[in-house]
Design a protein around this motif. Structure first.
Motif, PDB file in Angstrom:
ATOM      1  N   LYS A 155      -8.367 -81.911 -30.641  1.00 34.83           N
ATOM      2  CA  LYS A 155      -8.278 -82.249 -32.060  1.00 34.83           C
ATOM      3  C   LYS A 155      -7.908 -81.019 -32.886  1.00 34.83           C
ATOM      4  N   GLN A 156      -7.468 -81.298 -34.121  1.00 35.12           N
ATOM      5  CA  GLN A 156      -6.941 -80.222 -34.958  1.00 35.12           C
ATOM      6  C   GLN A 156      -7.982 -79.144 -35.265  1.00 35.12           C
ATOM      7  N   SER A 157      -9.242 -79.537 -35.405  1.00 35.42           N
ATOM      8  CA  SER A 157     -10.279 -78.540 -35.709  1.00 35.42           C
ATOM      9  C   SER A 157     -10.408 -77.534 -34.570  1.00 35.42           C
ATOM     10  N   ASP A 158     -10.234 -77.982 -33.306  1.00 32.89           N
ATOM     11  CA  ASP A 158     -10.270 -77.053 -32.171  1.00 32.89           C
ATOM     12  C   ASP A 158      -9.055 -76.133 -32.188  1.00 32.89           C
ATOM     13  N   LEU A 159      -7.893 -76.686 -32.535  1.00 34.31           N
ATOM     14  CA  LEU A 159      -6.693 -75.844 -32.635  1.00 34.31           C
ATOM     15  C   LEU A 159      -6.887 -74.762 -33.688  1.00 34.31           C
ATOM     16  N   ILE A 187       1.709 -81.408 -35.489  1.00 31.18           N
ATOM     17  CA  ILE A 187       2.538 -81.261 -36.692  1.00 31.18           C
ATOM     18  C   ILE A 187       1.712 -80.681 -37.826  1.00 31.18           C
ATOM     19  N   SER A 188       0.521 -81.238 -38.037  1.00 28.00           N
ATOM     20  CA  SER A 188      -0.339 -80.767 -39.121  1.00 28.00           C
ATOM     21  C   SER A 188      -0.712 -79.302 -38.934  1.00 28.00           C
ATOM     22  N   PHE A 189      -1.071 -78.942 -37.695  1.00 24.30           N
ATOM     23  CA  PHE A 189      -1.508 -77.576 -37.414  1.00 24.30           C
ATOM     24  C   PHE A 189      -0.377 -76.574 -37.623  1.00 24.30           C
ATOM     25  N   ALA A 190       0.795 -76.868 -37.083  1.00 24.37           N
ATOM     26  CA  ALA A 190       1.926 -75.940 -37.228  1.00 24.37           C
ATOM     27  C   ALA A 190       2.292 -75.768 -38.698  1.00 24.37           C
ATOM     28  N   HIS A 191       2.240 -76.867 -39.448  1.00 28.34           N
ATOM     29  CA  HIS A 191       2.575 -76.785 -40.875  1.00 28.34           C
ATOM     30  C   HIS A 191       1.542 -75.952 -41.633  1.00 28.34           C
ATOM     31  N   LYS A 192       0.262 -76.143 -41.307  1.00 32.99           N
ATOM     32  CA  LYS A 192      -0.789 -75.414 -42.024  1.00 32.99           C
ATOM     33  C   LYS A 192      -0.758 -73.919 -41.727  1.00 32.99           C
ATOM     34  N   THR A 193      -0.485 -73.561 -40.475  1.00 37.85           N
ATOM     35  CA  THR A 193      -0.488 -72.141 -40.103  1.00 37.85           C
ATOM     36  C   THR A 193       0.841 -71.459 -40.402  1.00 37.85           C
ATOM     37  N   LYS A 194       1.888 -72.263 -40.668  1.00 38.80           N
ATOM     38  CA  LYS A 194       3.231 -71.726 -40.934  1.00 38.80           C
ATOM     39  C   LYS A 194       3.769 -70.922 -39.755  1.00 38.80           C
ATOM     40  N   LYS A 195       3.332 -71.282 -38.546  1.00 41.87           N
ATOM     41  CA  LYS A 195       3.828 -70.629 -37.334  1.00 41.87           C
ATOM     42  C   LYS A 195       4.796 -71.569 -36.612  1.00 41.87           C
ATOM     43  N   SER A 196       5.964 -71.051 -36.305  1.00 42.21           N
ATOM     44  CA  SER A 196       7.004 -71.884 -35.697  1.00 42.21           C
ATOM     45  C   SER A 196       6.707 -72.159 -34.228  1.00 42.21           C
ATOM     46  N   ILE A 197       7.133 -73.330 -33.785  1.00 40.59           N
ATOM     47  CA  ILE A 197       6.943 -73.752 -32.398  1.00 40.59           C
ATOM     48  C   ILE A 197       8.149 -73.319 -31.574  1.00 40.59           C
ATOM     49  N   THR A 198       7.889 -72.770 -30.386  1.00 48.47           N
ATOM     50  CA  THR A 198       8.975 -72.301 -29.530  1.00 48.47           C
ATOM     51  C   THR A 198       9.294 -73.267 -28.390  1.00 48.47           C
ATOM     52  N   TYR A 199       8.259 -73.753 -27.688  1.00 46.01           N
ATOM     53  CA  TYR A 199       8.476 -74.625 -26.533  1.00 46.01           C
ATOM     54  C   TYR A 199       7.364 -75.666 -26.431  1.00 46.01           C
ATOM     55  N   PHE A 200       7.681 -76.759 -25.711  1.00 51.54           N
ATOM     56  CA  PHE A 200       6.697 -77.782 -25.357  1.00 51.54           C
ATOM     57  C   PHE A 200       6.658 -77.894 -23.839  1.00 51.54           C
ATOM     58  N   SER A 201       5.450 -77.905 -23.282  1.00 55.12           N
ATOM     59  CA  SER A 201       5.286 -78.141 -21.846  1.00 55.12           C
ATOM     60  C   SER A 201       4.820 -79.580 -21.655  1.00 55.12           C
ATOM     61  N   ILE A 202       5.542 -80.337 -20.823  1.00 56.66           N
ATOM     62  CA  ILE A 202       5.263 -81.768 -20.689  1.00 56.66           C
ATOM     63  C   ILE A 202       4.852 -82.151 -19.263  1.00 56.66           C
ATOM     64  N   GLY A 203       4.390 -81.177 -18.481  1.00 57.68           N
ATOM     65  CA  GLY A 203       3.974 -81.463 -17.114  1.00 57.68           C
ATOM     66  C   GLY A 203       3.850 -80.185 -16.313  1.00 57.68           C
ATOM     67  N   GLN A 204       3.586 -80.315 -15.020  1.00 58.28           N
ATOM     68  CA  GLN A 204       3.334 -79.163 -14.164  1.00 58.28           C
ATOM     69  C   GLN A 204       4.556 -78.704 -13.365  1.00 58.28           C
ATOM     70  N   ASN A 205       5.630 -79.471 -13.385  1.00 58.89           N
ATOM     71  CA  ASN A 205       6.794 -79.120 -12.578  1.00 58.89           C
ATOM     72  C   ASN A 205       7.512 -77.898 -13.132  1.00 58.89           C
ATOM     73  N   VAL A 206       7.726 -76.911 -12.261  1.00 60.27           N
ATOM     74  CA  VAL A 206       8.432 -75.680 -12.630  1.00 60.27           C
ATOM     75  C   VAL A 206       9.838 -75.746 -12.025  1.00 60.27           C
ATOM     76  N   PRO A 207      10.890 -75.561 -12.845  1.00 57.37           N
ATOM     77  CA  PRO A 207      10.889 -75.229 -14.273  1.00 57.37           C
ATOM     78  C   PRO A 207      11.184 -76.428 -15.167  1.00 57.37           C
ATOM     79  N   ASP A 208      11.212 -77.653 -14.614  1.00 59.19           N
ATOM     80  CA  ASP A 208      11.789 -78.785 -15.331  1.00 59.19           C
ATOM     81  C   ASP A 208      10.972 -79.272 -16.523  1.00 59.19           C
TER      82      ASP A 208
END
Length: 385
Positions: free
Chosen positions: A308-312, A342-363
């Motif tokens: 949840k956002q409070s943990d982030l 979305i809420s967290f990135a907007h509040k901190t004003k820190k840009s997102i670089t990558y998303f990890s969507i699983g354990q497969n390297v490098p896909d």
């Protein structure tokens, strides 16, 4: 649904008449006094009942003789009972109430002055399901209600597109750019235990070394000598990819390790994870930084999407002492709610670089893209490409 009216000098008498005529299945709708003894010589009560009739026809006007022995009514008169079919009206009222209920702001948000128009209800529900920050939801909804042209409100696709446009504006994204000639970049991945820093570094190393077609030289440094198997995991990846790995166990050793990788275009530094509340371990990473403070090191905070956002916010608050530059989110495949990101990135004003969507390297790695995150948001699931 038929409505029938019965009269009697007492409510009991009127009700008994209703039961004798309609049976026990009749539903009492109302009971009221319609005359009193002072005005008409006797009290008179009306009981209105509703009854569902199957295969039995009622005339619109029906005479009911209540001059029975037990009614105690003198000079009996035929009483006219009007029968109405309220089925359609009741169904319309139910539908209207359901619509109103959906459009009322959720009291948990403590924002009571906003009613959601029917055209926005499905989008509003998406914001709720995605655990979007209530204050941001309120602001976005209020602005959209005010700004969206009336001509577009009746078109669900136009409404969705408008909200997507607003979300795109609030998501900070860092786009991946090629290195300039003779440029090199040192990237330190920081974050709590178990968020996937080591796996993410392996994905990024493979991407830059082999998938971009630029022949980038990539090196890896690990400071994680605490976690069992951490070094072995990186060694396995670097052996497969034929990349150099430096193992650093003391802060003063970091500068020498980086010097040995001076020919690399990209150097990724893996750090030991710890609880966001373990300030001492976070400060230990700072000790490493101080030994090479003359070098520009980009710090990327790696965080899981399935909290949840409070943990982030707690993670960010305590790791920000290291100087966070950008964000990377992992475990997008382990959640169905994306409003917190979305809420967290907007509040901190820190840009997102990558998303990890699983354990497969490098896909299982997605380069930051607001469209991808919005698609996940709209579908309540990680949309693989």
């Amino acid at each position: 649904m038929n409505m029938l009216s019965f009269l009697g000098e007492t409510p009991t008498i009127a009700l008994r008449l209703a039961q004798e005529k309609c049976g026990e299945e009749a539903i009492v709708v109302s009971t009221k006094k319609i005359s009193n003894a002072k005005e008409s010589g006797k009290d008179m009560y009306e009981v209105v009942v509703a009854i569902e009739e199957e295969g039995k026809n009622f005339n619109h006007t029906k005479s009911i003789n209540i001059a029975q022995k037990d009614t105690l009514i003198s000079n009996p008169k035929p009483i006219q009972t009007n029968v109405y079919d309220f089925r359609e009206e009741i169904l319309k009222m139910q539908a209207a109430l359901e619509q109103v209920q959906k459009s009322l702001w959720n009291p948990k948000s403590q924002l009571y002055d906003l009613n959601i128009p029917p055209e926005f209800i499905s989008i509003y529900n998406l914001f709720e399901q995605n655990e979007f920050d209530p204050e941001m939801t309120y602001t976005i909804m209020k602005k959209t209600i005010r700004q969206l042209p009336v001509s577009l409100k009746s078109n669900p696709k136009k409404v969705n597109d408008f909200f997507k446009l607003i979300l795109r504006r609030v998501i900070p994204i860092k786009h991946e750019l090629p290195l300039r000639k003779h440029q090199r970049k040192i990237i330190m991945m920081i974050g709590p235990t178990g968020v996937g820093k080591t796996t993410t570094i392996s994905k990024l190393a493979a991407r830059y070394a082999y998938k971009l077609g630029q022949n980038y030289k990539v090196g890896i440094v690990t400071l994680d000598s605490f976690r069992v198997g951490a070094i072995e995991q990186l060694q396995a990846y670097t052996n497969i990819m034929r990349l150099p790995l430096e193992i650093v166990k003391k802060p003063e050793e970091l500068s020498e390790a980086l010097l040995r990788l001076k020919d690399c275009h990209y150097i990724f530094i893996d750090t030991a994870g710890s609880s966001q509340y373990d300030v001492d371990k976070i400060e230990l990473i700072n000790d490493y930084q101080k030994k090479v403070e003359e070098l520009p090191i980009e710090k990327i905070l790696v965080m899981p999407a399935n909290v949840k956002q409070s943990d982030l916010l707690d993670i960010y608050k305590n790791y920000s002492r290291l100087g966070v530059d950008f964000l990377t989110f992992t475990k997008l495949d382990e959640t169905k709610s994306f409003g917190n990101l979305i809420s967290f990135a907007h509040k901190t004003k820190k840009s997102i670089t990558y998303f990890s969507i699983g354990q497969n390297v490098p896909d299982d790695l997605i380069v930051s893209d607001s469209t991808f995150l919005i698609d996940c948001f709209m579908n309540n699931s990680c949309v693989r490409r």
